[in-house]
Design a protein around this motif. Structure first.
Motif, PDB file in Angstrom:
ATOM      1  N   LEU A  56      37.769  41.847  38.513  1.00 34.44           N
ATOM      2  CA  LEU A  56      37.690  41.073  37.277  1.00 34.44           C
ATOM      3  C   LEU A  56      37.365  41.930  36.055  1.00 34.44           C
ATOM      4  CD1 LEU A  56      35.796  37.865  38.480  1.00 34.44           C
ATOM      5  CD2 LEU A  56      38.262  38.241  38.246  1.00 34.44           C
ATOM      6  N   PRO A  89      44.176  31.529  39.757  1.00 31.02           N
ATOM      7  CA  PRO A  89      43.643  32.889  39.791  1.00 31.02           C
ATOM      8  C   PRO A  89      44.211  33.753  38.650  1.00 31.02           C
ATOM      9  CG  PRO A  89      45.307  32.601  41.493  1.00 31.02           C
ATOM     10  CD  PRO A  89      45.067  31.231  40.880  1.00 31.02           C
ATOM     11  N   PRO A  90      43.408  34.693  38.131  1.00 31.65           N
ATOM     12  CA  PRO A  90      42.058  35.045  38.589  1.00 31.65           C
ATOM     13  C   PRO A  90      40.967  34.209  37.927  1.00 31.65           C
ATOM     14  CG  PRO A  90      42.689  36.548  36.868  1.00 31.65           C
ATOM     15  CD  PRO A  90      43.865  35.616  37.071  1.00 31.65           C
ATOM     16  N   THR A 131      39.348  30.620  41.324  1.00 34.91           N
ATOM     17  CA  THR A 131      39.831  30.959  42.656  1.00 34.91           C
ATOM     18  C   THR A 131      39.009  30.219  43.705  1.00 34.91           C
ATOM     19  OG1 THR A 131      40.317  33.192  41.819  1.00 34.91           O
ATOM     20  CG2 THR A 131      40.443  32.843  44.196  1.00 34.91           C
TER      21      THR A 131
END
Length: 470
Positions: A57, A240-241, A244
């Motif tokens: 991330l 996503p992301p 999720t």
């Protein structure tokens, strides 16, 4: 939490204490910002933060910060904390928000279901010098004004108005009884009184529209947007992301262990709620979990949304369990070490906010990776109205800045010494003008730091990823 300043002294002595600070840190001294050759590389600071975050991330965080100097500023609280910590400060201590930029002030629901205006982000909260929050707010106003192509004179006037609102309201609090300060709140229906001026028709229309939007941003609305029925049971929609679901993050024993950890987190955090709120939470049961990307500066921290149901599928509750790390102010503020970061966030929020979320609490959890992490929990959405500075003209941003300044003064007066603060600030505009000068200088620095990140991405030093919800 101990009292942050000595309010047991007579008011005359507290005022004298505030005025005495001027000899050590004159109000005009707040204008200065001149980084020296020892200033750390801002990208280094951001990368050190990212090292503790979810690796996949981190590029999303950089992608969001790349978009504009204002987006960079939102994600760079650690950089500004380093700069503020290196400068002389007043030592007039309050509970700081730690990240008091203008988008962290918004409309919120009180437990009594009134719409109020308050600070909404406390990830970096810690006791520290009051001016750190004021300068963070002031600089955000300049950066937002520049993004709208306002002139330097317009930006300076906006900042001076915001700081004046802070100073004048602090002077009002200095003459109030302690309980009256504690009970003060900024009701959305009383903005005109708070600003000490009638609102014109266009501003009233914007306030009314923002209030209506906030009323519509409920947990039920969030559940309708973020969930869908699967075999008759609501499930969180995968995106996503950004969102999720648990099943997509892991499988088998690892997935089961993570689910047990998260369910245990929600069950155990209830112990930090008052008995009646613990009883209320007990009326709900967990049905689904997902990881969520939030904010700009927070991207990469472990944040979970938890879907619970009460009576039936038409009775949802969405909670957010967000990882709490050490405050960016911790290396620079003269505050006691905080062992439980989730508790730090909740304690700071309860101290600064006029009315906090009924489900606000904290818990420490050990994940499947064996690491202990601190979390705080609150409702995902509850009548939250978010400002849109990009749509504001200079007059509207000035009004919003004054609301933020006045609200920040109320939050600081709850924990600090309003008499000493008011005495230091005084009745003139010297502090206002100094902070406006600082805000312009720091906005320049923020633009240079933003360019440093752009160059770091271009060179391949860091990887950025854009996302459609940015």
């Amino acid at each position: 939490m101990p009292t942050l300043d000595d309010t047991s002294l007579p008011p005359t002595e507290r005022a004298a204490r505030g005025r005495a600070v001027r000899a050590r840190v004159p109000r005009s001294a707040h204008a200065a910002f001149v980084p020296d050759g020892k200033r750390p590389d801002p990208v280094d600071i951001i990368e050190r933060q990212s090292a503790a975050r979810v690796p996949e991330l981190v590029p999303v965080r950089y992608g969001r910060m790349l978009e504009s100097p204002f987006r960079f500023y939102r994600g760079a609280a650690a950089v500004m904390a380093c700069d503020l910590g290196a400068a002389p400060h007043t030592g007039l201590t309050v509970q700081l928000c730690g990240d008091a930029h203008l988008l962290n002030f918004r409309l919120l629901a009180s437990p009594e279901r009134h719409l109020i205006f308050d600070i909404n982000d406390f990830d970096e909260t810690l006791p520290g010098p009051f001016e750190w929050d004021v300068k963070r707010l002031a600089t955000s106003l300049v950066i937002a004004g520049r993004a709208n192509s306002f002139t330097p004179q317009e930006c300076a006037a906006i900042v001076r108005g915001s700081v004046r609102a802070y100073r004048e309201r602090m002077r009002a609090f200095a003459g109030m009884r302690t309980l009256d300060i504690w009970y003060a709140r900024d009701d959305a229906s009383q903005f005109g009184a708070l600003l000490a001026q009638p609102l014109d028709k266009n501003v009233r229309r914007r306030v009314s529209r923002a209030s209506a939007q906030a009323y519509g941003r409920t947990g039920l609305q969030a559940a309708g947007k973020l969930t869908r029925l699967v075999d008759g049971v609501p499930r969180i929609v995968s995106d996503p992301p950004l969102i999720t679901p648990l099943d997509e993050l892991s499988a088998g024993a690892e997935r089961d262990e993570l689910e047990n950890t998260l369910r245990g987190l929600i069950e155990n955090y209830a112990r930090t709620l008052s008995s009646e709120r613990r009883h209320l939470l007990g009326r709900f049961h967990v049905v689904d979990l997902a990881r969520k990307v939030v904010g700009v500066g927070s991207v990469g921290t472990r944040c979970w949304i938890v879907l619970l149901l009460g009576r039936d599928q038409e009775d949802p509750l969405l909670l957010q369990a967000k990882e709490a790390g050490e405050s960016v102010l911790a290396p620079y503020a003269d505050a006691e070490p905080q062992e439980d970061q989730g508790r730090r966030v909740v304690a700071g929020q309860r101290l600064m906010q006029a009315a906090s979320d009924v489900f606000l609490g904290w818990e420490r959890a050990v994940g499947f990776d064996g690491r202990q992490r601190d979390f705080y929990v609150r409702q995902l959405r509850d009548w939250k109205g978010i400002a849109r500075p990009e749509t504001m003209d200079p007059e509207e941003l000035a009004l919003f800045g004054r609301l933020c300044g006045a609200s920040l003064a109320r939050a600081h007066a709850r924990s600090g010494d309003p008499i000493a603060l008011a005495a230091y600030l005084g009745g003139g505009d010297r502090f206002d003008r100094a902070v406006a000068t600082f805000a312009h200088a720091y906005a320049d620095q923020n633009e240079r730091d933003h360019r440093a990140l752009v160059e770091a991405v271009a060179s391949g030093r860091v990887t950025a990823r854009t996302d459609p919800a940015a």
